[in-house]
Each structure stands twice: as C-alpha cells, then as structure tokens.
Design an enzyme around this catalytic site. Structure first.
Site, PDB file in Angstrom:
ATOM      1  N   SER A 185      -2.926   5.232  10.331  1.00 25.01           N
ATOM      2  CA  SER A 185      -1.863   6.119   9.515  1.00 25.01           C
ATOM      3  C   SER A 185      -0.440   6.073  10.202  1.00 25.01           C
ATOM      4  O   SER A 185      -0.376   5.794  11.478  1.00 25.01           O
ATOM      5  CB  SER A 185      -2.426   7.525   9.931  1.00 25.01           C
ATOM      6  OG  SER A 185      -1.586   8.560   9.479  1.00 25.01           O
ATOM      7  N   TYR A 229     -12.461  -0.209   0.561  1.00 26.11           N
ATOM      8  CA  TYR A 229     -12.186  -0.368   1.993  1.00 26.11           C
ATOM      9  C   TYR A 229     -13.450  -1.424   2.551  1.00 26.11           C
ATOM     10  O   TYR A 229     -14.429  -1.825   1.843  1.00 26.11           O
ATOM     11  CB  TYR A 229     -12.310   0.978   2.623  1.00 26.11           C
ATOM     12  CG  TYR A 229     -11.140   1.800   2.792  1.00 26.11           C
ATOM     13  CD1 TYR A 229     -10.491   2.216   3.782  1.00 26.11           C
ATOM     14  CD2 TYR A 229     -10.752   2.386   1.475  1.00 26.11           C
ATOM     15  CE1 TYR A 229      -9.512   2.838   3.932  1.00 26.11           C
ATOM     16  CE2 TYR A 229      -9.476   3.075   1.460  1.00 26.11           C
ATOM     17  CZ  TYR A 229      -8.937   3.286   2.801  1.00 26.11           C
ATOM     18  OH  TYR A 229      -7.661   4.136   2.905  1.00 26.11           O
ATOM     19  N   GLU A 250      -9.061  -2.976   2.020  1.00 27.45           N
ATOM     20  CA  GLU A 250      -8.301  -2.398   3.087  1.00 27.45           C
ATOM     21  C   GLU A 250      -9.310  -2.419   4.352  1.00 27.45           C
ATOM     22  O   GLU A 250     -10.391  -1.465   4.663  1.00 27.45           O
ATOM     23  CB  GLU A 250      -7.904  -0.963   2.968  1.00 27.45           C
ATOM     24  CG  GLU A 250      -7.119  -0.737   1.954  1.00 27.45           C
ATOM     25  CD  GLU A 250      -6.622   0.945   1.625  1.00 27.45           C
ATOM     26  OE1 GLU A 250      -6.312   1.613   2.564  1.00 27.45           O
ATOM     27  OE2 GLU A 250      -6.932   1.350   0.578  1.00 27.45           O
ATOM     28  N   HIS A 270      -0.647   2.429   7.162  1.00 28.27           N
ATOM     29  CA  HIS A 270      -0.753   2.859   5.678  1.00 28.27           C
ATOM     30  C   HIS A 270       0.722   3.246   5.263  1.00 28.27           C
ATOM     31  O   HIS A 270       1.564   3.772   5.992  1.00 28.27           O
ATOM     32  CB  HIS A 270      -1.590   4.019   5.814  1.00 28.27           C
ATOM     33  CG  HIS A 270      -3.135   3.827   5.089  1.00 28.27           C
ATOM     34  ND1 HIS A 270      -4.078   3.019   5.702  1.00 28.27           N
ATOM     35  CD2 HIS A 270      -3.453   4.217   4.080  1.00 28.27           C
ATOM     36  CE1 HIS A 270      -5.113   3.176   4.920  1.00 28.27           C
ATOM     37  NE2 HIS A 270      -4.606   3.675   3.785  1.00 28.27           N
ATOM     38  N   HIS A 287       0.910  -1.127   0.027  1.00 25.37           N
ATOM     39  CA  HIS A 287       0.049   0.021  -0.034  1.00 25.37           C
ATOM     40  C   HIS A 287       0.763   1.196  -0.053  1.00 25.37           C
ATOM     41  O   HIS A 287       0.384   2.331   0.622  1.00 25.37           O
ATOM     42  CB  HIS A 287      -1.067   0.161   1.214  1.00 25.37           C
ATOM     43  CG  HIS A 287      -2.235   0.801   0.972  1.00 25.37           C
ATOM     44  ND1 HIS A 287      -2.962   1.008  -0.249  1.00 25.37           N
ATOM     45  CD2 HIS A 287      -2.709   1.682   1.623  1.00 25.37           C
ATOM     46  CE1 HIS A 287      -3.969   1.698  -0.058  1.00 25.37           C
ATOM     47  NE2 HIS A 287      -4.063   2.257   0.842  1.00 25.37           N
TER      48      HIS A 287
END
Length: 841
Positions: free
Chosen positions: A371, A621, A568, A321, A205
């Site tokens: 994140s 997602y 995701e 991520h 990713h």
C-alpha cells in the site's frame, strides 16, 4: 544481508532535512518518512579495469599474444584489433566526449525505441476502475493518462524483439490486447514482428482512471457494462505509442541498476505475510526500516541511443498500489506512478543528456499486498484507534471505517497531496539512479533478445510441485473476504477479511450466492479453505464472468529477464516466482555465455530478474500457499486455489528454455486455446450523451465566474474560472487538452507580434478540469478550470513560468439534439497578473 557490490544505500544528509522542512512548510503534511539521498556501496572491483566479454577465438588469440607480449597497453590494443565479436560494435561515437556512452568495445548494442500515446478515456459519467464502487463516477481530469512503449530488439536477428507497454490503467486486459494486436496487423508488413508472443500489456494499477473497458463481465458490472469509447481510447493510444517506438528504433545501449525507495510503501496485509515461514522472511530482513515485509528495490533499465549518446528513456519496476487517490476521488489521474513518470519526464526536459521525446515508464512489481498509505490503517470513527491486526475492522466489528492513511492524510483533497508525495518519493531515487548510471554505466550485455507467451487454462491444471507432491488448480472463484475490500478501499455491508464466511455474514449473501451459481463439492474441495462467495470461473452466461485462460509470458535481453504477471503477486509470491526463474535462467545464461564468449563469470553472468504486471489478462491476486490459508482479501482474490502461485511458476519454467540463445522461434499459438474476446458481445447500459445546450442568453464557452483581473495573484493562490460547458465525452481530445494556462509573451520591439503561449495543459498536475451537469433535461453544464499555483516548484517557476500576464483557456465540444453534430468551441478567462509569493502576506 550485507550490501552487494554496486548496491545503493542511503544516509541522511543536511540537505534532506532542509528539503523535508520546506515541504512541510509549503504543504503542511507529515514528512516523517522522506527519501534519503543515494550513495553507492564501495565497489572492491572499482580499482580494476572492467572485463569485457570476448569470443572463444579471441580469448585464445589473446592468450597466445600474452606469451610474447607482457605490456598491458599492447594487450589492450591487440584485443581491440582482433576481437571478432567486438569488431561490429566498435564505433567512433562511443568515445565522443560528453555523450556518456560506454567506452567498452564489447558493450552490446540493441535495437531500441520508445514512444508515448494518450489513452485518456471519458473523464465524466463513467465509474472509476479499481474500487468497484458504481457511485464513484468521474467528474473531471487532473492528469492525462498515457501508454508508454519500450521496444528492445536484436541487431543480429531483427525478428527477436519485444514490446513492454506501461499503461496508466488498473491492469492489462484480454480485449484491449486483442485490439492492439489486430490494429498492428492492419498497419502492414512492417509491423509483422509484433504479436502475442512479444507484446506485454501492463497497467500501473491506478484506481483513478475510467473503467468499463475490461473483457469479462465481473468488472463490467459496476460500470454499467462495456464502454467502447474508453476501450478504443486505450487501444488507439497504445498503438500510437508502439508506432512511435517502432519509428524511432535505432542502435543503442541498455544499462541496469537498482536503488532503494523508502517511505513509499508498506504491507497492508501483514497478518497474512507473517504466515510465511520465519526462515524465509528473515532472508529479507535487513533493518527495522527494511524489515522485508515489502520490497524496497527499484530496478531501472536506461535506454541510450548510440548515434549521439543521448538517453531516450527509462523503464523502472517498484511495488506500490495505485491507491493514493482515495475511493471518494472523482477526478482522473495516473495515481502515484503517473505522478512519478510525469515528474521524471519533466525533469529531463531540456537536459543535454536526454533526447527530446524522452519516455519514463514506472511499472508495477509484486505489489499485491503493498500500500502507498504508509502511515498505516486507522479507524475513522473518532476513536483514534488503529484497525484490528487480523481482519482490519474497527470497534463495531465492521471494516467500513478502516482506512489507510497516506503521508498527507490531513489534507482533505481526496488523496491528491498524498498521491503527489508518493509519486515524488519514487521519482527522486529513480532520478538519482539515472544520474548515477549516466556516469557509471552498468551495461546489459549479450546479443540475446528473446520472448515467449502462452495461453494456459488454469481451470483444471495438474502438475507436480517442487516438493514432489501432486497439485492442481481450480476454476476461478472469489471468497467472502474479497467483498470485504482492503484498508486502501474497504468493502460494503458486513463482510470482513480473514474470517468472512456464510456463518459470519447475513443469510442474504448465501441466497445470492446460490442464485448466481452455487459451487459444487469438487470446487469447494479444490478451493479449500476459501469459502466461495462467487464461483466466477464456472459462470459463462451471458458471457464469461472471469478468466480461466491466463497469459504466461517472459522476456529476456542479455542478463536481464522480465516475468510478466497477469495478476497482482504479493511480496513473497513475487519473490518465490523471481527466485525460481532466476535459478533456471542462471543456467541458461551460463550456457549462452560459454557458447558465445568462451567463459562464464563476471557481472554479465549474474541474472537480473524483475516481475511486472498486472498484465495482459487481469487475474486478480497471486498469494503464497501460506497466505492463501489466512483468507484475507488477497487470498480470497487468488482465483485458482491454493496452488495458484506454484502453477504459474511451473508453466513459466516449462517455457523458459525459449529464452535461450538456441531458441530460434517462440512457441506457437493454437487458436483453440485463445481466451474469448467479448468486445462485440458485451452488454452496456451506459447512457449516451443526448445533447448539450447553453443557458438562456448564454453561449458555449462564455465565462460565468471570471478571474479577478483587478487584483494581482501570487504564487500559491488557486486561480479559477467557470465556463458554460459541454459534455467532454463528445470529444476525448486525445493528444490534446480540455484546459490550458496561457502566458502573454511580449515582443518589446514590435508589440503587435506579442502572443499567448500555452505553459500548462491538463497533463500537468497543477491544472484541474472539473465538469458538472446543471440540468439533465435541458442539457446544460458548467466547467471549472483551476490552476493550483502552489503546486509549482521554484525550479518550474524559474524555468517555465515566472511573473507575467496569464489567462485560463477552456476547449470544449458540444453536441446538438438533432443530428448529433459535435461542434468545437473555446472559452477564455480575463487576463491576470501573477508574481512570486506575497512576502508581505
């Protein structure tokens, strides 16, 4: 939750504080969150002899012997002599001193292989994949991209095997996977074992790699269509990695372990996460630092060959991520997981425990709302304020100024320093876990290697939920909040997360929606409460915009199971998926243990379940139903409606019996159910390279700006040279390099035998290749090669570099106007001296 046996815990040590201070001094960044040294929870079974699995017959035999012989040593010798299951695995090399191979006679051997292949596509003039910004065109290369292949097979049934690929790409892809499988078939019958059922194509990713290679129209729009050169680079490199893994197959052992990684991830959609039931959330709350909003576990499989005990690779799963490199970055890298893999492979180079071609794969996990920008989201509008909690906007009500901050956000380098740091924070605990498993192996046991894969149409799938209620999925659709982006990369215009709809945005978007494809009443009801912006699953012209047919896949080796996710999955969605699989897999495992060994229980009967992705077909997602109701970015990007997660779980559990030892073959594929392969009908408006030309009175590779040969450089200096260049799209130089640092190795006896040797290439983080078009009409361009010696650690300096004479080298390829012939050339800077830091400076 109390620490479990064998769990890793952390404690601050003085050396960690010293390490943090050193990092802060060298890089001048915030180090308030650094990984802490690993320690293991006390194991109450550590004083007991480990129990090895035995067959039912051997167990009965041992029981009879116990009646006659009460001496423990005699028991061990008899068990070793007559354990029919163990006999095939008893080898003299497992007790070879220094090999660190498990000495338990019944540790299961598997057929293992690893491989690595270069997949670096065009690094200039193609937009980078991830932020969906057509203006984010590549301008160079900081780190080559790779496919890392891991093959696990059964020695008893060689046809039972699987391939897990970790690519430095944004995701897996339908067209790429079709291309890989086709290429493997063309290699001949030796590769007939590999196909749809047992190849998992996962991406790290990374948002810092070239785009244009995906199968469906929607992600092709920002890259001006399909880029066949980049597509082919990924296919060829992935196939090469599989070939290397296949050619290296030999018996070996797997060991599994888990550690904690702190300071490397946070939840970027906490408002959505908090919509999940409190009781469920509290199951994962352990402390203020580990509050459960993201998973801190890194799970590792260590691959070790039996012949000499050397480790050949590691495969890890950890959620974060690939958005450390920011939306304004234009140089290609593997982002933080690419850094972690590079650091790991570099750390074991020359280590006696590791094989020469050691491969480290850092796969993604349930990272949909996770994140790497661990300092949170702040408004970059000079207000000093954090972004709003619900919809990630700033004082003007818009999202554009709201950005997540990485650990080194104060360094203006497009996220490179933060990227390296988040990669390091994954690498260090992983390396400590690896070292622990060498001395304290936790074996994967059981001869079972199984895989299944199915293509499943999610456009109108009806099923019964676990609570007994009927449910259905819908054709793919994206909501208004999809266009708002995230705090890692905010969107444009007036879209916002959570409350975006046709009444809160400009009327033009309603017109655009209806012009492209207006959703019908049934689709609106099915996707509710998502306000649909793009009804992508029902747009089929000029070809499909997004997938409705998805891949559902899972692998199993021993007590270890891998759920392969095409989308995701958010933190809680991944947990629910893994928990559901774990419960069903436990029953399968107990049955297999009973049938094979005559008992259940012990470490080998505790299933280990991981989730890897995004894989095979990128389906955006996967949120929980509760998160879907909030309709932030993740919910708006959950394609198939509020029951998307439940549908994935339902299909996975339906096929899970194929992972049982009683399964003799994977489910068959009906070609009518295959998704479309759009490689030969995809549109492309990407301009080709017309020609390259040097400036007047210059030649390709000539030095335009040279190093300062008169002065002595010190470690910490950025050393650069500029050359007359050519477009790197002329030759991707796969398995090669565009740039190099060479060092002069002097033969003191015969100076004429002195030679220049490459010590850094463009796979190394410290060497940056940049290309710039000077005149489009004339075809002139320049290339800058910069060596950031401050990135070189003391260890690398002492082992690989040291004081001496160096030079920079450029490898290029020019294209002529007439005939389009491509010609190689080289450029070399002047020689310069480099010494350790300037202690007087």
């Amino acid at each position: 939750m109390a620490p479990q046996v064998g769990d890793l815990q952390f404690e601050p040590l003085a050396v960690d504080q010293e390490k943090a201070q050193t990092f802060e001094r060298d890089r001048k960044v915030d180090t308030s969150k650094v990984p802490l040294r690993v320690r293991f929870a006390e194991n109450p079974d550590s004083q007991r002899t480990p129990r090895c699995p035995t067959s039912r017959a051997a167990s009965l035999f041992i029981g009879n012997i116990l009646i006659v012989i009460s001496v423990a040593v005699a028991l061990f010798l008899v068990a070793a002599q007559f354990d029919s299951l163990s006999w095939n695995y008893w080898r003299s090399d497992i007790s070879n001193p220094g090999t660190n191979v498990s000495t338990c006679a019944t540790d299961t051997q598997y057929l293992l292989g690893v491989g690595k292949g270069d997949i670096t596509g065009p690094v200039v003039e193609i937009n980078l994949m991830g932020y969906a910004d057509p203006k984010q065109l590549g301008t160079g290369l900081r780190q080559r991209l790779y496919s890392r292949a891991f093959i696990v097979g059964s020695l008893e049934r060689p046809q039972d095997r699987f391939v897990y690929l970790v690519l430095d790409t944004q995701s897996g892809d339908t067209a790429v996977r079709f291309g890989i499988i086709k290429a493997l078939k063309e290699l001949g019958p030796e590769y007939a074992f590999y196909g749809h059922h047992n190849i998992a194509l996962t991406g790290t990713h990374s948002h810092a790699g070239p785009g244009g290679w995906l199968n469906y129209l929607l992600p092709q729009i920002t890259s001006k269509g399909f880029d066949r050169q980049g597509y082919q680079a990924i296919v060829d490199g992935a196939v090469l990695s599989i070939r290397k893994a296949h050619e290296s197959l030999q018996p070996g052992y797997l060991s599994a372990g888990t550690t904690k990684v702190f300071g490397a991830n946070i939840n970027r959609s906490l408002f959505s996460y908090l919509a999940n039931p409190e009781a469920e959330r509290m199951k994962y709350f352990k402390s203020e630092e580990e509050d459960g909003s993201v998973e801190k576990d890194l799970t590792m499989l260590k691959f070790q060959r039996a012949s000499d005990g050397k480790n050949i690779g590691v495969l890890t799963w950890f959620p974060v991520h690939g958005t450390s490199m920011l939306g304004n970055n234009t140089v290609v890298t593997g982002d933080n997981k690419g850094v972690a893999a590079w650091l790991f492979e570099k750390s074991v180079r020359g280590d006696s425990s590791a094989a020469e071609d050691f491969v480290a794969g850092f796969s993604q996990a349930n990272m949909g709302d996770v994140s790497p920008n661990v300092l949170g989201a702040w408004c970059e509008d000079n207000s000093g304020s954090q972004c709003s909690f619900k919809n990630s906007t700033c004082s003007n009500g818009k999202s554009q100024a709201c950005h997540g901050r990485g650990p080194a956000f104060k360094v203006h380098d497009d996220g490179a320093s933060s990227c390296f740091e988040i990669g390091r924070r994954q690498f260090e605990p992983a390396k400590q876990l690896y070292d622990h498993l060498i001395n304290n192996p936790s074996p994967v046991r059981g001869p079972w290697v199984k895989a299944f894969h199915t293509f499943h149409d999610m456009s109108n799938f009806t099923f019964i939920r676990p609570d007994g209620k009927p449910a259905r999925t819908c054709p793919a659709a994206l909501g208004y909040s999809f266009a708002a982006g995230t705090t890692d990369g905010p969107g444009a215009f007036d879209f916002t997360q959570h409350n975006g709809n046709e009444n809160t945005t400009m009327p033009i978007w309603k017109v655009v929606r209806y012009f492209i494809k207006a959703p019908g009443d049934e689709q609106k009801a099915c996707q509710h409460p998502k306000p649909i912006l793009l009804d992508v699953g029902e747009i089929l012209r000029p070809y499909d915009w997004s997938p409705n047919i998805v891949d559902v896949q899972a692998f199993r080796v021993g007590q270890f199971a891998i759920v392969v996710s095409p989308g995701e999955a958010t933190t809680m969605a991944g947990r629910r998926w893994k928990e559901a699989v774990g419960q069903s897999f436990k029953r399968i495992l107990d049955q297999d243990m009973e049938q094979t060994y005559g008992y259940t229980g012990g470490p080998s009967s505790n299933p280990i379940v991981v989730l890897g992705g995004p894989a095979n077909t990128y389906t955006h997602y996967i949120t929980t139903e509760e998160e879907y109701q909030i309709q932030r970015y993740e919910g708006a990007s959950t394609l198939y409606g509020p029951d998307t997660l439940n549908a994935y779980i339902n299909v996975t559990l339906s096929f899970l019996p194929y992972l049982s030892s009683e399964s003799t073959s994977p489910p068959a594929h009906d070609e009518k159910s295959f998704p479309p392969d759009n490689t030969n009908r995809s549109l492309s408006f990407i301009p080709a390279v017309v020609r390259d030309a040097p400036p007047l009175f210059k030649g390709f590779g000539d030095v335009l700006v040279d190093v300062d040969s008169a002065r002595g450089y010190h470690r910490g200096d950025a050393i650069r040279a500029v050359f007359v260049g050519a477009n790197p799209r002329n030759n991707l130089r796969l398995e090669g390099t565009y740039a190099a640092v060479e060092k002069l190795f002097v033969d003191q006896v015969n100076p004429q035998k002195s030679e220049w040797r490459t010590v850094r290439s463009d796979e190394d983080w410290s060497l940056i290749y940049s290309w710039k078009r000077k005149n489009s009409v004339m075809g002139t361009s320049e290339v800058e090669i910069m060596w950031e010696t401050g990135e070189e650690t003391d260890e690398w300096w002492d082992k690989e570099l040291g004081p001496g004479v160096y030079r920079l080298k450029y490898y290029g390829d020019s294209k002529s106007l007439f005939g389009g012939k491509v010609q190689e050339f080289e450029g070399v800077s002047g020689a310069f001296t480099l010494v350790r830091e300037n202690w007087l400076g």
